[in-house]
Design an enzyme around this catalytic site. Structure first.
Site: not given
Lengths: 498, 498
Positions: A216, A356, A380
């Site tokens: 993942f 995280k 940005t």
């Protein structure tokens, strides 16, 4: 400052029974707190979770936002330390921590203080385009906060916002590095410049990132092409044709299956080499390999240090970059700040991504992976200076409270307890594994796993599933041995109910 | 609270000459401020920008992070209103606003107050996995803040972190909607579930998003496949083979080129229809069209309401979703909260993405674009509740201070001034365009453009380039007529120097 401090003290929870002294920090620039109050044990007040107030809020939210994944609504004002409080007054011992993203538990007083500093508040609300107009504190924060925790050998940091965009931009850095190497550090051709504008080679080359089954790495389209944990994440979304190797599937306990697991390593490594060759022939050469130190979402699949060392060897041999995705594993819960420190790599990995528990995203790398030309890796915001202020305090607390030592005390208690429960309930649990408090155990099947997770919650323990049949434990770094014992007690009582 | 309020008052800047009354809000839950102090005009103290202190910090930053794009280091403590202060004491009138992402200027007192509320502070530091454990305030905030500004006809909101991930996830929603429609709302086949796990059709289908030449929709791999503004953004990065249509290139002034520009519209629209058919034949059907209301990064290219209406008609006719990317245009600076409100669409667009001035990212959509199954559109954070608290206050200020009216007063002053300068300097400037204060003007060539931007900065005006030859103006919503006159005066004096 005194009035401010008094107002900021965590309010005594009405279910509070006992105080635990968790933090005794006295830092010069913050108020002094000596207690972070937790209940003695979980408190469950409603027959089911979500309780009635959560269900009411879910209906309200559902009118404007999809709620299919919502478990309950939390009361973060009343949550404290390792305990998350829901709107129905249930106080759950949280060993899932917002999908492994809460390092110091809830309402840590040091974090509550960060934005009581007026300068920090101004940093927070005047969010700059960091790549163009960084604030005067930015260089110092990068040095004192991020450089300070950089994996050994990686001296450059690219900051981002989340795990997916960290991996996406790390892949881009790898592609740029690879093409630069291929063209021999010379300038771009007109044909390259023109063809990339219409998404075509040679400017937009056919290159690939090799990933592993069960991996993942995020859900944006590039990252998703390297994610292979659950079909529901990928279905109906176009994907790049990139190679996917098998990740070791170990038999447990490890010390009784050494030879077989070694063969498993070798089989997977051979597949990696084979796929690199196949995709070269297919004219989609592999520029990089991305791998988690422990496949988290995919079922807490671990691999041996030897596997990772050999994987690095294969990458070096083939001129392919090695990216270690530490989005879930980074930040200390494996007992080291970076999980890959357990692997004794001969060379530093080329790129290490994070997010995280580190509040902001980004990746560490060396100079080779910083493009020479400006605006190639850019957006940005390029991160969020407000988040680095929180991270700074998190690192301070980890050091001051010796939280890695704490993980290395609490983790073994939880792990050995799970191993005992495996023996007590061999038809339900097996394959306890992991490092530090970053642990998992398999259940007989997915129905049993889901049932255990639900029943555990009803007994006041918030866990999460991963893969098809695993329960994952992702406590905060302030999780202690006595918390582990509470988890184990409740888990035993759930297992007895089967 | 009084002590807190006093401490929080913006310190008088040492170059302060005059006070302008910008805000006279007196909200019950915040301290009352009546002035946001700005200098009377820009102050430039160093011979060059970046000045010596910025250069010193750049060297320090360069040891850990690429600095090729850094213009100067800002002192955000001393920045105020429309003026950004750099570390060398230069106070620049900022009409670029961190790439169009600062709605209320710097250190707006209402924003400084948001996290002086203890509950808001707890929302900020206890960042949840919003998709799983949202806080108790989340449903109300979505209703009162985001629903309140939702484009007409779009009742659902998916929250994200930045512009790129908003577009990436919006594309995924479109692909899921399209495939669901194609399979007739029935369940997934085994073959679909298995093939998507290895990145292959039919589970990972060959579908496309049609975009326009000159477009900018972000830099992650999916978004980048729809970005075509500058080659340096795309070079060396693998891309999807997705169709790219021409975007209208108008001749100015518009009222003197009506027939020709209409033909330009028709040519581009015919290309869209043609590409939809071509990519259907190519077995990469178009599921959605993504378009900016004004192509911003690509050069402030605008198109007529009729163009957008016809584009919607083509989408409807072909069963293709229409996504309006309002990441840069959204938030009020075009004189309406959403730029596409200027287009008088017959139907609402299917999806509208946002970020930048809205602090967090996300997209508005209707029920058709919310997948039925959980975890298809998901990530750990799904936004940031701390940012929605800032957005809430931004919307309050926009309403209380009538900032859209303000934009509609200041914008015409700037625009008519640019048109006058075009006439005065016809060999240097042309093609003034835009809506509200969201304006641009073309320069004779890119060298002249870059030179004007540099010289303007040296005269205390921070602008930015876009496309090859345009200067873009992106002031904050608090930019007033007298600010416009300062910009025009300084620009005239720069133009005189050529």
């Amino acid at each position: 400052m005194s009035k401010l401090c008094i107002n900021a003290l965590p309010k005594a929870h009405k279910y509070l029974k006992t105080k635990y002294t968790i933090t005794q920090l006295h830092r010069s620039n913050v108020c002094a707190y000596s207690t972070l109050k937790e209940p003695k044990e979980p408190i469950v007040k409603t027959k089911e979770i979500p309780g009635p107030k959560s269900i009411e809020l879910k209906n309200k939210l559902n009118a404007v936002q999809s709620t299919g994944t919502v478990q309950f609504f939390a009361d973060y004002e009343k949550s404290t330390g390792n305990y998350v409080c829901d709107v129905d007054g249930n106080l759950l011992l949280d060993v899932y921590t917002q999908i492994s993203s809460v390092p110091l538990g809830y309402n840590h007083p040091n974090l509550l203080n960060v934005f009581k500093n007026e300068n920090n508040l101004k940093t927070l609300i005047n969010r700059p385009a960091l790549g163009v107009f960084p604030g005067k504190e930015w260089p110092e924060k990068l040095h004192s906060v991020l450089k300070n925790i950089a994996p050994k050998g990686l001296n450059k940091i690219t900051t981002m916002m989340c795990g997916s965009c960290s991996n996406e931009n790390a892949y881009k850095s790898i592609f740029i590095w690879y093409q630069n190497k291929m063209r021999g550090n010379v300038g771009f051709t007109e044909n390259e410049m023109n063809s990339c504008m219409i998404n075509m080679p040679p400017g937009a080359p056919k290159l690939s990132i090799l990933s592993f089954k069960g991996a993942f790495h995020g859900r944006t389209l590039g990252a998703l092409s390297t994610t292979h944990s659950k079909y529901i994440h990928k279905l109906d979304v176009p994907s790049f044709d990139w190679p996917i190797a098998s990740f070791p599937q170990y038999k447990y306990p490890l010390d009784e299956n050494v030879a077989e697991n070694k063969r498993e390593d070798e089989k997977c490594l051979a597949e990696v080499q084979d796929l690199i060759e196949q995709y070269k022939k297919k004219d989609i050469p592999v520029a990089g390999v991305v791998v988690e130190p422990i496949q988290s979402e995919g079922g807490d699949n671990e691999a041996s240090p030897e596997f990772f060392q050999s994987l690095q060897g294969i990458c070096k041999k083939n001129g392919v970059a090695l990216l270690i995705d530490e989005v879930q594993t980074g930040g200390g819960s494996t007992g080291k700040f970076w999980c890959h420190e357990h692997f004794n790599f001969e060379h530093p990995p080329d790129v290490v991504t994070f997010s995280k528990k580190l509040q902001l995203g980004g990746y560490f790398h060396n100079d080779d992976f910083a493009p020479n030309e400006p605006y190639r890796i850019f957006n940005t915001w390029m991160g969020d200076p407000g988040k680095i202020l929180l991270l700074e305090e998190i690192i301070n607390v980890i050091n001051a409270e010796k939280l890695l030592e704490n993980v290395n005390k609490a983790g073994p208690v939880l792990k050995s307890g799970l191993l005992s429960l495996e023996k007590e309930f061999p038809n339900i649990l097996n394959s306890t594994r992991g490092r530090g408090t970053f642990l998992a155990v398999n259940c007989a099947n997915s129905k049993v796993r889901d049932s255990i997770v639900t029943k555990l919650k009803q007994k006041g323990i918030q866990t999460g599933g991963c893969g098809d049949i695993a329960i994952r434990f992702r406590p905060a770094l302030i999780f202690k041995e006595y918390h582990a014992n509470i988890v184990l007690d409740r888990l035993r009582s759930v297992l007895q109910s089967f």
